[in-house]
Design an enzyme around this catalytic site. Structure first.
Site, PDB file in Angstrom:
ATOM      1  N   ASP A 283       0.873  -1.168   0.000  1.00  0.00           N
ATOM      2  CA  ASP A 283       0.000   0.000   0.000  1.00  0.00           C
ATOM      3  C   ASP A 283       0.915   1.223   0.000  1.00  0.00           C
ATOM      4  O   ASP A 283       1.967   1.237   0.602  1.00  0.00           O
ATOM      5  CB  ASP A 283      -0.943  -0.015   1.218  1.00  0.00           C
ATOM      6  CG  ASP A 283      -2.042   0.998   1.043  1.00  0.00           C
ATOM      7  OD1 ASP A 283      -2.996   0.984   1.827  1.00  0.00           O
ATOM      8  OD2 ASP A 283      -1.963   1.826   0.112  1.00  0.00           O
TER       9      ASP A 283
HETATM   10  C1  GLC Z   1      -4.001   4.597  -0.246  1.00  0.00           C
HETATM   11  C2  GLC Z   1      -4.915   3.529   0.290  1.00  0.00           C
HETATM   12  C3  GLC Z   1      -5.137   2.401  -0.654  1.00  0.00           C
HETATM   13  C4  GLC Z   1      -5.074   2.905  -2.084  1.00  0.00           C
HETATM   14  C5  GLC Z   1      -3.643   3.345  -2.331  1.00  0.00           C
HETATM   15  C6  GLC Z   1      -3.449   3.896  -3.752  1.00  0.00           C
HETATM   16  O1  GLC Z   1      -3.179   5.089   0.764  1.00  0.00           O
HETATM   17  O2  GLC Z   1      -4.597   2.970   1.555  1.00  0.00           O
HETATM   18  O3  GLC Z   1      -6.396   1.811  -0.325  1.00  0.00           O
HETATM   19  O4  GLC Z   1      -5.431   1.871  -2.989  1.00  0.00           O
HETATM   20  O5  GLC Z   1      -3.217   4.316  -1.395  1.00  0.00           O
HETATM   21  O6  GLC Z   1      -4.160   5.072  -3.915  1.00  0.00           O
END
Ligand code: GLC
Length: 744
Positions: A283
């Protein structure tokens, strides 16, 4: 060899193995490409950038990123959307030595251009077909715009509405959450990857992110392995079984180890026990975040721990880019780990058909057609009205008559469009959103006078609009008041310690109530809110969540009876923050409260009841349903037997309506104590007025099983209460069965 010659030779190699002789399997193709790759190119495939700058004005960042892409040092880009935009960036990747295509990914959480209700709202529909259709439309629109991969479904079980991301999930229950995870994966991915109306799904956030201590986003998670397996893992397993192409890990530590560096989660469970063959993306920056967690010393340490723990692709932290090749050369990381990660990623690129045609998803004509298909809004409207939950309807004031003489439409969310979209929108045209005011105006007769007054802001201390609102109410037969959260009060990094309706909205309700006119309250929010005054004295309450592009029409359809509300809560609504965490599948304790009036020395509070304001599975209808004649095909069963529980459901009201009948069980005595109720089945049934139907559920060993203290999934002999209910707190029928056999 020159770059072009090598690129051409790769092409010949692939063609030779497909058109002549044995058709190469994807695995063989992957191995063919892997053999040609340098270490730097391998690490490049594990590198994912956010590409917002790539479609913007010239900048150093843009130049550098395009340069890396053209050298084959980037495997995927997120946040580039559009058929033309993705084609242009893909073209850069085609300049690279091996011409390995990029994956384009995006957070298509509840719609791409057509915005569907937020996921927690869709969960309230308990309608798997509707949920799958929603994901399919989102995929169709996104795939037409060059997107290969969505970072959805978010399948985190959450039992703490202080955590703003409850909005993105399916609520508190692993059984319901698992079915919804499956429906969303199927909706996004369709029957086969590579179709241009489907995208790769991404089950996230692995794992237990919803268990954040104190409901504070990104906070630590500390729970027993038994709870991890019983509550938080099932929807992820459902996603694996549904064929989810990818997983995303989570920001949190789990029992002291960050998920990104957690080999127990990513290697032992996901890639080991569950034999998962897709790939895991970190993430946003979570590999680098192991440094502030205090789990990694620096980027090199973080990169080493992440790749060893099974994190395949590095989103945005650049730890892999900066350190992985060096770690391999220093034999601190085995090339076999890098190769495994690269192969998993290349495999998906072949499955999507990108090596055959890197531009197949970037088709401007298809994009125009998909983004302007009127069917999509109709489907969104249908999902939205199924997601609305009727919490109260005193004296059946709803549905309203369309020929009302006058109606006051009041509140900061009444005319709002942006708030109905909720968070995580990517390509919507907010001007296309139907506000509640517009929905009502298009529903009532030409003679009906609609008096709209905003009344107050959603989150300010001003009451200067009250007088006009009161005046509008006094001049109307009924008041529809739209209050709640604004779209940016729920979602990522939106934890709240106070879940009441903000600002002076409740005071506005009280002022309108004092006029003596009936006040119908429509609450819009991304999570359970706490609203005791409204609960006690509103004539009716509709919980509309953030209902999406067609929200106003959907809510108006319910208000005026063109759709009989059928939603049921997928998450418990507490009376106060003090009760949190509160959920229906709680434990009996050694001192259960059996009589609310006698709680002395019981597991209770001295200042509030244990019961929530609204329970999991609760939702009213404009009609009524009778549950009768429960029968069990047997009262005893051996492990390999099945017992059929049947009963009759009758629509005893004057409206056709859908009822979600719910099957709960309680394992009365077991080697680890079991919850007083566990949802083990449900059916959403449409009945005409007066119509009856026989409903049945099958009880088998699987349904009676749980994770014991040794984490074995097993059913233990003994007695089980079997309950049929209209809600977890509204059990209509009950019976008992005994599982016979020798206790281990
Ligand atoms: C964010 C979120 C995740 C998302 C990722 C890309 O921080 O935690 O759910 O898919 O970044 O945007």
């Amino acid at each position: 060899m020159t770059k072009r010659l090598i690129g051409f030779s790769v092409f010949i190699l692939l063609v030779a193995h497909t058109s002549f002789g044995q058709r190469k399997t994807i695995t063989q193709k992957v191995d063919s490409v892997l053999r040609l790759m340098t270490l730097e190119e391998k690490v490049g495939q594990l590198n994912q950038y956010s590409g917002r700058d790539l479609t913007g004005p010239a900048s150093t960042k843009k130049t550098n990123m395009l340069d890396e892409i053209s050298k084959g040092l980037v495997g995927s880009v997120l946040n580039v959307k559009g058929a033309k935009e993705t084609r242009d960036v893909q073209n850069e990747a085609m300049q690279s030595r091996l011409k390995i295509p990029l994956l384009f990914s995006l957070d298509v959480i509840h719609g791409y251009k057509t915005v569907f209700p937020v996921p927690l709202a869709e969960a309230a529909s308990w309608d798997m077909e509707a949920i799958e259709a929603s994901a399919h439309i989102a995929a169709k629109e996104a795939a037409a715009s060059g997107i290969h991969w969505t970072f959805a479904p978010m399948v985190d079980i959450a039992r703490d509405p202080r955590w703003g991301r409850v909005m993105e999930g399916a609520g508190e229950d692993p059984y319901l959450g698992s079915l919804i995870a499956r429906a969303r994966v199927k909706g996004f991915q369709g029957t086969k990857l590579g179709r241009t109306d489907a995208v790769m799904a991404c089950a996230k956030h692995f794992a237990a992110y919803g268990g954040a201590i104190a409901g504070r986003d990104y906070n630590a998670v500390d729970l027993s392995d038994q709870q991890l397996w019983e509550t938080y893992l099932p929807p992820f397993k459902a996603a694996v079984d549904a064929g989810a192409a990818t997983f995303m890990n989570s920001f949190n530590t789990l029992n002291g180890i960050p998920a990104t560096g957690n080999a127990y989660l990513q290697r032992d469970i996901l890639k080991g026990k569950w034999k998962y063959t897709g790939f895991i993306v970190s993430d946003w920056g979570s590999i680098g975040e192991m440094i502030p967690h205090g789990y990694a010393k620096d980027d090199a340490d973080a990169a080493q721990k992440a790749i060893i723990a099974g994190s395949d692709m590095d989103m945005e932290s650049r730890a892999y880019k900066s350190s992985l090749a060096k770690l391999v050369k220093e034999t601190k990381v085995s090339i076999a780990l890098v190769d495994d990660a690269v192969k998993r990623i290349l495999y998906k690129k072949f499955e999507l058909g990108l090596f055959d045609d890197p531009y197949k998803f970037s088709d401007v004509a298809r994009e125009q057609q998909a983004l302007n298909d009127p069917q999509h809004k109709l489907i969104a409207r249908g999902v939205a009205q199924k997601s609305i939950v009727l919490l109260k309807n005193e004296a059946s004031i709803l549905p309203l008559q369309k020929t009302l003489r006058s109606i006051a439409v009041i509140g900061p969310l009444a005319a709002s469009k942006r708030d109905l979209e909720g968070g995580w929108i990517v390509k919507s045209d907010t001007t296309q959103v139907v506000s509640l005011l517009e929905g009502i105006k298009s529903k009532v007769s030409n003679q009906t006078v609609v008096n709209y007054i905003r009344g107050c802001d959603a989150n300010s201390s001003s009451t200067e609009g009250f007088a006009d609102a009161i005046n509008a109410a006094n001049n109307s037969d009924v008041v529809v008041l739209a209050i709640g959260e604004t779209w940016d009060m729920s979602g990522e990094a939106k934890s709240r310690t106070d879940l009441t309706i903000p600002g002076e909205q409740v005071a506005l309700f009280t002022a309108l109530k004092a006029t003596g006119k009936p006040v119908v309250v429509v609450i819009m929010a991304g999570r359970p809110l706490i609203f005791p005054i409204v609960s006690d004295s509103a004539a009716a309450i509709l919980y509309a969540w953030f209902a999406g592009t067609e929200g106003g029409t959907a809510i108006a359809n319910v208000l005026f009876g063109d759709y009989n509300p059928s939603g049921k809560l997928p998450i418990t609504f507490p009376r106060s923050v003090g009760q949190i965490p509160i959920y229906y599948s709680s434990y009996n304790t050694g001192r259960p409260v059996t009589n609310e009036k006698n709680v002395v020395y019981k597991s209770a509070y001295i200042d509030a009841p244990n019961t929530p304001r609204y329970s999991f599975g609760f939702g009213l209808s404009y009609t009524t349903f009778l549950y009768s004649e429960i029968k069990a095909s047997a009262n005893k069963m051996a492990a390999n037997d099945k017992v059929i529980i049947s009963f009759t459901l009758t629509n005893t009201g004057k409206y056709a309506g859908e009822e979600v009948v719910q099957l709960y069980l309680h394992d009365l005595v077991a080697s680890v104590v079991r919850p007083v109720k566990e949802l083990k089945g449900f059916k959403k049934i449409l009945l005409q007025p007066g119509e009856s139907i026989k409903v049945s559920f099958e009880i088998n060993k699987e349904i009676l099983s749980f994770y014991n203290s040794r984490l074995q999934w097993a059913a233990e002999p003994g007695d089980f209460d079997i309950m049929i209910g209209a809600a977890s707190n509204d059990i209509r029928l009950k019976t008992k069965i005994e599982l016979v056999g020798t206790k281990k």
